[in-house]
Design a protein around this motif. Structure first.
Motif, PDB file in Angstrom:
ATOM      1  N   UNK A   1       0.862  -1.189   0.000  1.00 36.86           N
ATOM      2  CA  UNK A   1       0.000   0.000   0.000  1.00 36.86           C
ATOM      3  C   UNK A   1       0.896   1.236   0.000  1.00 36.86           C
ATOM      4  N   UNK A   2       0.624   2.114  -0.937  1.00 30.86           N
ATOM      5  CA  UNK A   2       1.411   3.340  -1.031  1.00 30.86           C
ATOM      6  C   UNK A   2       0.454   4.507  -0.793  1.00 30.86           C
ATOM      7  N   UNK A   3       0.833   5.391   0.143  1.00 28.35           N
ATOM      8  CA  UNK A   3      -0.044   6.519   0.448  1.00 28.35           C
ATOM      9  C   UNK A   3       0.638   7.830   0.113  1.00 28.35           C
ATOM     10  N   UNK A   4      -0.125   8.697  -0.521  1.00 29.57           N
ATOM     11  CA  UNK A   4       0.372  10.043  -0.795  1.00 29.57           C
ATOM     12  C   UNK A   4      -0.630  11.006  -0.168  1.00 29.57           C
ATOM     13  N   UNK A   5      -0.155  11.773   0.809  1.00 29.25           N
ATOM     14  CA  UNK A   5      -1.055  12.650   1.543  1.00 29.25           C
ATOM     15  C   UNK A   5      -0.246  13.782   2.140  1.00 29.25           C
ATOM     16  N   UNK A   6      -0.831  14.968   2.149  1.00 29.08           N
ATOM     17  CA  UNK A   6      -0.035  16.096   2.650  1.00 29.08           C
ATOM     18  C   UNK A   6      -0.049  16.187   4.166  1.00 29.08           C
ATOM     19  N   UNK A   7      -0.943  15.436   4.785  1.00 26.86           N
ATOM     20  CA  UNK A   7      -1.035  15.494   6.243  1.00 26.86           C
ATOM     21  C   UNK A   7      -0.262  14.324   6.852  1.00 26.86           C
ATOM     22  N   UNK A   8       0.860  14.601   7.526  1.00 26.81           N
ATOM     23  CA  UNK A   8       1.674  13.498   8.066  1.00 26.81           C
ATOM     24  C   UNK A   8       0.937  12.690   9.121  1.00 26.81           C
ATOM     25  N   UNK A   9      -0.134  13.280   9.677  1.00 25.60           N
ATOM     26  CA  UNK A   9      -0.895  12.575  10.704  1.00 25.60           C
ATOM     27  C   UNK A   9      -2.017  11.728  10.108  1.00 25.60           C
ATOM     28  N   UNK A  10      -2.189  11.768   8.813  1.00 22.19           N
ATOM     29  CA  UNK A  10      -3.302  11.034   8.208  1.00 22.19           C
ATOM     30  C   UNK A  10      -3.214   9.551   8.569  1.00 22.19           C
TER      31      UNK A  10
ATOM     32  N   UNK B   1       4.791  12.092   2.235  1.00 20.93           N
ATOM     33  CA  UNK B   1       4.040  13.227   2.751  1.00 20.93           C
ATOM     34  C   UNK B   1       4.281  14.399   1.810  1.00 20.93           C
ATOM     35  N   UNK B   2       3.226  14.925   1.248  1.00 23.96           N
ATOM     36  CA  UNK B   2       3.402  16.069   0.368  1.00 23.96           C
ATOM     37  C   UNK B   2       2.164  16.326  -0.457  1.00 23.96           C
ATOM     38  N   UNK B   3       2.252  17.348  -1.273  1.00 27.67           N
ATOM     39  CA  UNK B   3       1.120  17.749  -2.094  1.00 27.67           C
ATOM     40  C   UNK B   3       0.989  16.822  -3.294  1.00 27.67           C
ATOM     41  N   UNK B   4      -0.160  16.230  -3.429  1.00 26.51           N
ATOM     42  CA  UNK B   4      -0.349  15.254  -4.507  1.00 26.51           C
ATOM     43  C   UNK B   4      -0.190  15.907  -5.885  1.00 26.51           C
ATOM     44  N   UNK B   5      -0.469  17.184  -5.944  1.00 21.38           N
ATOM     45  CA  UNK B   5      -0.347  17.885  -7.230  1.00 21.38           C
ATOM     46  C   UNK B   5       1.084  17.848  -7.748  1.00 21.38           C
ATOM     47  N   UNK B   6       2.023  17.805  -6.800  1.00 19.56           N
ATOM     48  CA  UNK B   6       3.419  17.724  -7.203  1.00 19.56           C
ATOM     49  C   UNK B   6       3.854  16.280  -7.350  1.00 19.56           C
ATOM     50  N   UNK B   7       3.469  15.491  -6.349  1.00 20.18           N
ATOM     51  CA  UNK B   7       4.032  14.152  -6.265  1.00 20.18           C
ATOM     52  C   UNK B   7       3.496  13.212  -7.332  1.00 20.18           C
ATOM     53  N   UNK B   8       2.208  13.279  -7.577  1.00 21.90           N
ATOM     54  CA  UNK B   8       1.632  12.302  -8.502  1.00 21.90           C
ATOM     55  C   UNK B   8       2.190  12.470  -9.930  1.00 21.90           C
ATOM     56  N   UNK B   9       2.228  13.703 -10.448  1.00 22.58           N
ATOM     57  CA  UNK B   9       2.822  13.820 -11.791  1.00 22.58           C
ATOM     58  C   UNK B   9       4.281  13.362 -11.813  1.00 22.58           C
ATOM     59  N   UNK B  10       5.012  13.673 -10.770  1.00 24.40           N
ATOM     60  CA  UNK B  10       6.414  13.251 -10.730  1.00 24.40           C
ATOM     61  C   UNK B  10       6.520  11.732 -10.714  1.00 24.40           C
ATOM     62  N   UNK B  11       5.643  11.110  -9.935  1.00 29.58           N
ATOM     63  CA  UNK B  11       5.665   9.653  -9.841  1.00 29.58           C
ATOM     64  C   UNK B  11       5.280   9.031 -11.183  1.00 29.58           C
ATOM     65  N   UNK B  12       4.283   9.596 -11.819  1.00 32.72           N
ATOM     66  CA  UNK B  12       3.845   9.078 -13.115  1.00 32.72           C
ATOM     67  C   UNK B  12       5.008   9.154 -14.115  1.00 32.72           C
ATOM     68  N   UNK B  13       5.684  10.269 -14.102  1.00 34.00           N
ATOM     69  CA  UNK B  13       6.770  10.481 -15.039  1.00 34.00           C
ATOM     70  C   UNK B  13       7.924   9.504 -14.764  1.00 34.00           C
ATOM     71  N   UNK B  14       8.264   9.406 -13.492  1.00 31.30           N
ATOM     72  CA  UNK B  14       9.358   8.519 -13.111  1.00 31.30           C
ATOM     73  C   UNK B  14       9.047   7.069 -13.517  1.00 31.30           C
ATOM     74  N   UNK B  15       7.806   6.672 -13.246  1.00 33.53           N
ATOM     75  CA  UNK B  15       7.432   5.296 -13.580  1.00 33.53           C
ATOM     76  C   UNK B  15       7.430   5.090 -15.083  1.00 33.53           C
ATOM     77  N   UNK B  16       6.994   6.100 -15.787  1.00 30.15           N
ATOM     78  CA  UNK B  16       6.953   5.981 -17.246  1.00 30.15           C
ATOM     79  C   UNK B  16       8.352   5.670 -17.764  1.00 30.15           C
ATOM     80  N   UNK B  17       9.334   6.412 -17.226  1.00 27.51           N
ATOM     81  CA  UNK B  17      10.728   6.206 -17.656  1.00 27.51           C
ATOM     82  C   UNK B  17      11.222   4.826 -17.267  1.00 27.51           C
ATOM     83  N   UNK B  18      11.026   4.530 -15.977  1.00 26.11           N
ATOM     84  CA  UNK B  18      11.643   3.310 -15.461  1.00 26.11           C
ATOM     85  C   UNK B  18      10.990   2.057 -16.017  1.00 26.11           C
TER      86      UNK B  18
END
Ligand SMILES: Cc1cc2nc3c(=O)[nH]c(=O)nc-3n(C[C@H](O)[C@H](O)[C@H](O)COP(=O)(O)OP(=O)(O)OC[C@H]3O[C@@H](n4cnc5c(N)ncnc54)[C@H](O)[C@@H]3O)c2cc1C
Ligand SMILES: Cc1cc2nc3c(=O)[nH]c(=O)nc-3n(C[C@H](O)[C@H](O)[C@H](O)COP(=O)(O)OP(=O)(O)OC[C@H]3O[C@@H](n4cnc5c(N)ncnc54)[C@H](O)[C@@H]3O)c2cc1C
Ligand SMILES: Nc1ncnc2c1ncn2[C@@H]1O[C@H](COP(=O)(O)O)[C@@H](O)[C@H]1O
Lengths: 347, 271, 435
Positions: free
Chosen positions: A295-304, A315-332
């Motif tokens: 299970x992978x969680x992306x959430x800006x609230x560390x207490x979630x 922990x972070x803003x999904x608006x930043x993390x999700x596109x970055x993750x998509x891009x990274x996965x696309x490459x890898x």
């Protein structure tokens, strides 16, 4: 009632026109464990028309015995002949514990059989335990819309019956070559005596079927913020060759259809990878996906609370993390080659 | 066509809370409502009455306060109601409840034959979906659960055709009448009550029957008549170990997550 | 159409309608109340002070006993004049209010209060139909003979209709008794209910167990708009709200919600609500037109009561008491009409007479010019509070300045804001308005 006369753990082998409902095999694992603990046998109850092959499969899943009733009248599920046949088996062979899947068929049948054989029935359980000394089944089930869990016991009547929710338990590995005993009985009634007739079926392509079987699920929650951001979830799912899903809050917001909802009042899933994006991790959501392998969680609230269940969290803003993750996965995932797509490693 | 509908008063589970300190259910102040599925059952019964003529009788087993849901049923178009209420019924499980309800329906049928019985798919407080099947079995009636549509009713030949929900498909079945149907919400859209029905409901007084009226055996109801017992109840706890938070800038975290997924073999590149 | 026929249909289950229904039902009239909310009080808003006498007059002992709908007995009331960071407070509390004979006013929450009254009304034999909106009055030969509702088969007939629909008085307009409210004749109010433990409330407001306090706030509390704000203590919550004239809200382009947010952030208010959780948020209009804006309150087959007839005394935050009293007086008139079998405007004119004999119209007449006065003098809500506060600050601050100089400084400051002549005029006009 003399309870000593009742022995054996039974599982209703739910088949539909020759196809076994996955919950039956899921129950095999729990059933085997309970039978071993009670030092008794695990038996399946199989009804249908020409379904003997399925009985053989059952042995591979750990059954010792299969009670088999074959009859043309049992081709389609109907409450009357099924109740009649199953009640007859119960009264004749006296099992101690009898489990069914909490499917539409299982619940329809269990309610009638329990009434007919005069015993207690616990509905829609999510956990089963057995007490060795008292031989009591502790069936755990959600009540009040999942807000509270209750353990139900049936201490004076036998068999102890329960229906169990699909997909909360894992099916055991098949053991090739394992065999067992088939006990045949005849249907104690004739087609003419059955006042209900099946006229036909309406097949539907239900999208949830995908969610059930998906190996990778990317789920979005309220944190997605607005409908158009669901694209982030879809893009990531696409790169992974996975399926999208959602929390109830996202469904309620109208960003995605109800058939994609994971959780207590949605679908229970157990994919190999579950990515929860902007999902807080309310208990009602977690119970629908907590048995996912990773299970992978992306959430800006560390207490979630989701982070307490996640294998990995960012922990972070999904608006930043999700596109970055998509891009990274696309490459890898493309590796050296240019082909897209991904295989899930089998382990 | 005489239709009997079984309805239940339930706490509005969306408003039920758990006290975080004691882990118990906070029911105080939680409004009681008619079980949502049962509203559709009443609506369907009323539609059938409107279509083929007849009468709708609505019954509930519950405390005196349950008259409220019976009145609501009248506002939806029910003709008569019965509150089956008795201290000895308290703590009945579905096995005992179906006995009480079956006895009640038999009593009603004694003065006016019953052609069709409706129940909800399930009650939202217990979610068992067992009461309907229990009643049908006790009364030896054909059972049609998860009904999403009543296709046709043939009053003369006493036949009904319905669509039932199954996983991924629907089954079309025909049954003789009388029969017992449990219904899904999809079966109809509940119409707003008309003003005359609302006025009727406001002045309606349900009949109240105790165990002697329905000729129920005291040992078969309440705690005594219930084979299941509630043992421990608790708030769901999760079994998973808390996982690892991946630190770093978004880019770093993403790279290190993908590294792990590949290293552990959860993902493999497509060559 | 329903076969059922009633003596009287009451539109609206607020204090006015319920008081009317109760009075009539007790006398044996066949009464039906139609309410558009999910239940009486569901969406109704008020700050929350009800006065004992007028309420008791209809619902005896409403403040007693376990099921009583009141929150706290008010033992002290204060008025705060505010600027951005300070408040000047004048208060009155009395031991007399603490003794049962002296109980004067109580805080209530409408959801509970209205439901309680509704239960009394039903017990007295009237029928209440919820979730049903009256869309039209049915007229025949110039007489009101019934109502049309939002329900299917929704027409209902009766000898008499009492309109108790509150501030949005469309039905009153429809039969030509009144006109639409002007923006300067209504205030828009927003209110929150903030939960706090009982003990915390009693500590913060310096109250004994079960006692209550009210605070009215003027000045910065409404960001200088013509209006007031309030903080009332309930059992385990505070009601905090602010209202300002619609005309001003429109002119200045202020969002009423911002007024409340601003108030909650005020340094003197913040500690009172600290740690509380907002349970409910609501908004509502208050008729402020007073006597001059009142419609004609009766015609053939119809009477108008409560807010629908603009019966609010803004100065004393009174509305519910006028509503209840007018409801009762209309109810008494209906009983007479039934006895005579005559529901013509001639018989119903007794309602107008009764209002005139009671405090309702006496008070409304007395304050009839106040709203104009206030409307034309917005500085009352800006400069006066500032003045008082600056003066107080000067007076309270110990900095070695001789007291004589302090008073001089204060006086100069006051003069710089508004001339003595202006102040004198304001005082005179204000006195005239309430005379
Ligand atoms: C009877 C009952 C049954 C229920 N059944 C289900 C069910 O089947 N399935 C289900 O899912 N729920 C169910 N629920 C609802 C459940 O209790 C929760 O309300 C729901 O799961 C919350 O959804 P959520 O996590 O998407 O929303 P929220 O709880 O609102 O969480 C949103 C999360 O997004 C995060 N976030 C916000 N913005 C960003 C950002 N820019 N970047 C990263 N993170 C961000 C926030 O920190 C927060 O953790 C049920 C509830 C009841 C009472
Ligand atoms: C913020 C605020 C604070 C206040 N503070 C106080 C205070 O502290 N003390 C005080 O005495 N007064 C106060 N008031 C004034 C008081 O609330 C009103 O004067 C009083 O409620 C008037 O009663 P009513 O019965 O005339 O109208 P309402 O209470 O408004 O009741 C009217 C009813 O009619 C219903 N209705 C409306 N239209 C229809 C329709 N077409 N069909 C069916 N039903 C309909 C409504 O749903 C409502 O239930 C305050 C008002 C506000 C907004
Ligand atoms: N106490 C009751 N009185 C009347 N009907 C009931 C009662 N309990 C359950 N039912 C009916 O049985 C259905 C299924 O309930 P359950 O088996 O509790 O999930 C409900 O939707 C009702 O129609």
């Amino acid at each position: 009632m003399s309870m000593e006369s009742h022995r054996g753990v039974w599982i209703f082998l739910e088949q539909n026109h020759g196809e076994m409902a996955p919950v039956s095999w899921e129950l095999a694992g729990a059933g085997r464990r309970i039978a071993d603990k009670l030092d008794t046998e695990l038996a399946g109850v199989l009804l249908g028309d020409n379904v003997e092959d399925l009985a053989k499969q059952a042995f591979a899943y750990g059954f010792d015995k299969v009670y088999l009733v074959e009859d043309g009248a049992l081709k389609d599920y109907r409450n009357i002949p099924y109740t009649k046949a199953v009640s007859m088996l119960v009264e004749k062979y006296k099992p101690e514990i009898f489990l069914l899947g909490a499917t539409t068929m299982g619940r329809d049948l269990a309610g009638a059989v329990a009434t007919e054989v005069q015993t207690g029935l616990t509905a829609d359980c999510t956990e089963l335990e057995v007490e060795e000394d008292t031989r009591l089944l502790h069936a755990v089930r959600p009540t009040f819309g999942g807000k509270l869990m209750a353990t139900i016991i049936c201490d004076v009547l036998r068999p102890q019956m329960a229906t169990v929710r699909p997909r909360v338990m894992a099916a055991p590995e098949q053991q090739e070559g394992r065999t067992g005993e088939i006990i045949r009985e005849a249907l104690p009634m004739k087609e003419e005596d059955i006042v209900v007739k099946v006229l036909g079926y309406i097949q539907e392509n239900v999208k949830t079927a995908n969610l059930d079987e998906a190996e990778i699920i990317v789920a979005g929650g309220k944190g997605i913020g607005e409908a158009k951001n669901f694209k982030l979830v879809e893009d990531l799912a696409e790169v992974l060759g996975g399926t999208v899903a959602a929390s109830r809050a996202a469904v309620d917001a109208g960003w995605i259809g109800h058939e994609y909802q994971v959780g207590q009042t949605g679908v229970t899933v157990r994919p190999k990878i579950y990515i929860a994006i902007g999902i807080s991790g309310a208990i009602q959501h977690l119970v629908g996906m907590q048995t996912s392998e990773v299970i992978i969680a992306i959430n800006k609230d560390p207490e979630a609370p989701i982070f307490k269940t996640a294998t990995y969290g960012i922990v972070g803003d999904l608006q930043e993390i999700v596109p970055a993750l998509t891009e990274e996965l696309r490459k890898r995932l493309a590796g050296e080659s240019t082909t897209e797509g991904v295989e899930v490693a089998s382990n | 066509m005489h239709v009997v509908v079984c309805i239940k008063q339930v706490p509005d589970t969306t408003e039920v809370r758990i006290d975080p300190k004691t882990n118990t259910l906070v029911r105080a102040g939680v409004p009681s409502i008619m079980n949502p599925y049962d509203i559709h059952a009443v609506e369907e019964a009323v539609r059938i009455k409107e279509q083929v003529g007849g009468k709708v009788t609505v019954i509930t087993m519950g405390p005196p306060a349950a008259v409220q849901v019976l009145k609501e049923a009248v506002s939806l178009g029910a003709d008569e109601t019965v509150l089956v209420t008795d201290r000895v019924f308290a703590a009945s499980d579905t096995f005992a409840t179906s006995y009480v309800l079956a006895s009640t329906i038999q009593k009603i049928a004694g003065s006016e034959p019953v052609d069709l019985i409706f129940a909800g798919k399930q009650a939202i407080d217990g979610d068992t979906a067992q009461t309907g099947p229990g009643i049908a079995q006790r009364m030896n009636l054909p059972l049609l659960t998860y009904v999403e549509k009543v296709r046709s009713i043939d009053v003369e030949n006493k036949k009904i055709v319905v669509e039932r929900r199954l996983e991924g498909s629907k089954q079309i079945v025909e049954s003789t009448l009388p029969a017992l149907l449990t219904v899904e919400k999809e079966i109809n859209d509940v119409r707003y009550a008309t003003l005359p029905n609302l006025i009727k409901a406001a002045t309606h007084n349900p009949k109240a029957w105790d165990h002697t009226v329905i000729e129920a055996d005291r040992t078969k109801v309440g705690l005594k008549g219930s084979p299941t017992r509630v043992g421990r109840s608790f708030v769901q706890q999760l079994t998973n170990e808390p996982g690892e938070i991946i630190e770093g800038t978004p880019q770093e975290a993403v790279v290190s997550l993908v590294d792990k997924l590949f290293a552990e073999g959860h993902l493999v590149a497509d060559r | 159409m329903s076969e059922e026929r009633f003596d009287v249909i009451v539109v609206g289950a607020g204090p006015a309608g319920l008081a009317a229904a109760y009075t009539m039902a007790q006398a044996g009239l066949e009464v039906i109340v139609i309410e558009r909310g999910d239940y009486p009080g569901a969406k109704n808003v008020m700050g929350g002070v009800v006065y004992r006498r007028p309420t008791e007059d209809v619902f005896p002992d409403f403040w007693q006993g376990k099921s009583s709908p009141v929150e706290r007995n008010i033992v002290k009331q204060s008025l705060w004049l505010m600027n951005k960071d300070a408040a000047f407070s004048i208060g009155y509390g009395s031991a007399q209010f603490k003794a049962e004979e002296g109980y004067n006013a109580f805080t209530v929450l409408r959801a509970k209060f209205d439901q309680w009254m509704a239960a009394q009304v039903e017990e007295a034999g009237a029928i209440i139909i919820n979730e049903t909106t009256v869309t039209d009055l049915i007229m025949e030969h110039g007489k009101v003979v019934g109502v049309r509702t939002s329900r299917d088969d929704g027409d209902l007939y009766a000898d008499l209709v009492i309109v108790a629909q509150g501030v949005n008085n469309l039905l009153v307009q429809q039969v030509g008794l009144g006109v639409d409210l002007k923006a300067s004749q209504a205030a828009v109010a927003v209110k929150e209910i903030i939960a706090l433990p009982t003990g915390v409330i009693e500590d913060r407001f310096n109250l004994e167990k079960g006692e209550g306090a009210t605070i009215e706030l003027v000045g910065e509390s409404t960001m200088g708009l013509t209006g007031t704000a309030f903080i009332y203590t309930n059992k385990d919550s505070l009601s905090i709200g602010a209202g300002a004239l619609v005309s001003q809200v429109q002119q200045k382009g202020v969002n009423p919600n911002d007024i409340l947010e601003n108030l909650k952030e005020h340094p003197m208010v913040k500690p009172l609500i600290a740690g509380g959780e907002t349970k409910e948020y609501m908004a509502h209009l208050i008729p402020e037109g007073g006597y001059h804006a009142m419609p004609k309150v009766y015609a053939d087959g119809v009477m108008v009561v409560g807010d629908a007839a603009q019966m609010v005394n803004g100065m004393h935050r009174e509305g519910s008491n006028l509503a209840i009293t007018s409801g009762k007086l209309a109810g008494l008139t209906a009983i007479e009409a039934k006895e005579r079998g005559d529901y013509s405007s001639k018989t119903l004119s007794r309602y107008q007479q009764r209002l005139e004999e009671s405090f309702v119209l006496k008070d409304l007449k007395k304050y009839r010019n106040l709203s104009h006065f206030i409307d034309d003098n917005t500085h009352l809500f800006t400069e006066y509070p500032e003045m008082v506060l600056a003066a107080s600050h000067e007076l309270m601050t110990v900095d070695g300045t001789p007291k004589g100089d302090k008073f001089k400084a204060m006086f100069d400051m006051v003069k710089s804001k508004r001339s003595l002549w202006q102040i004198t005029t304001d005082l005179y006009k204000g006195w005239r308005a309430v005379k």
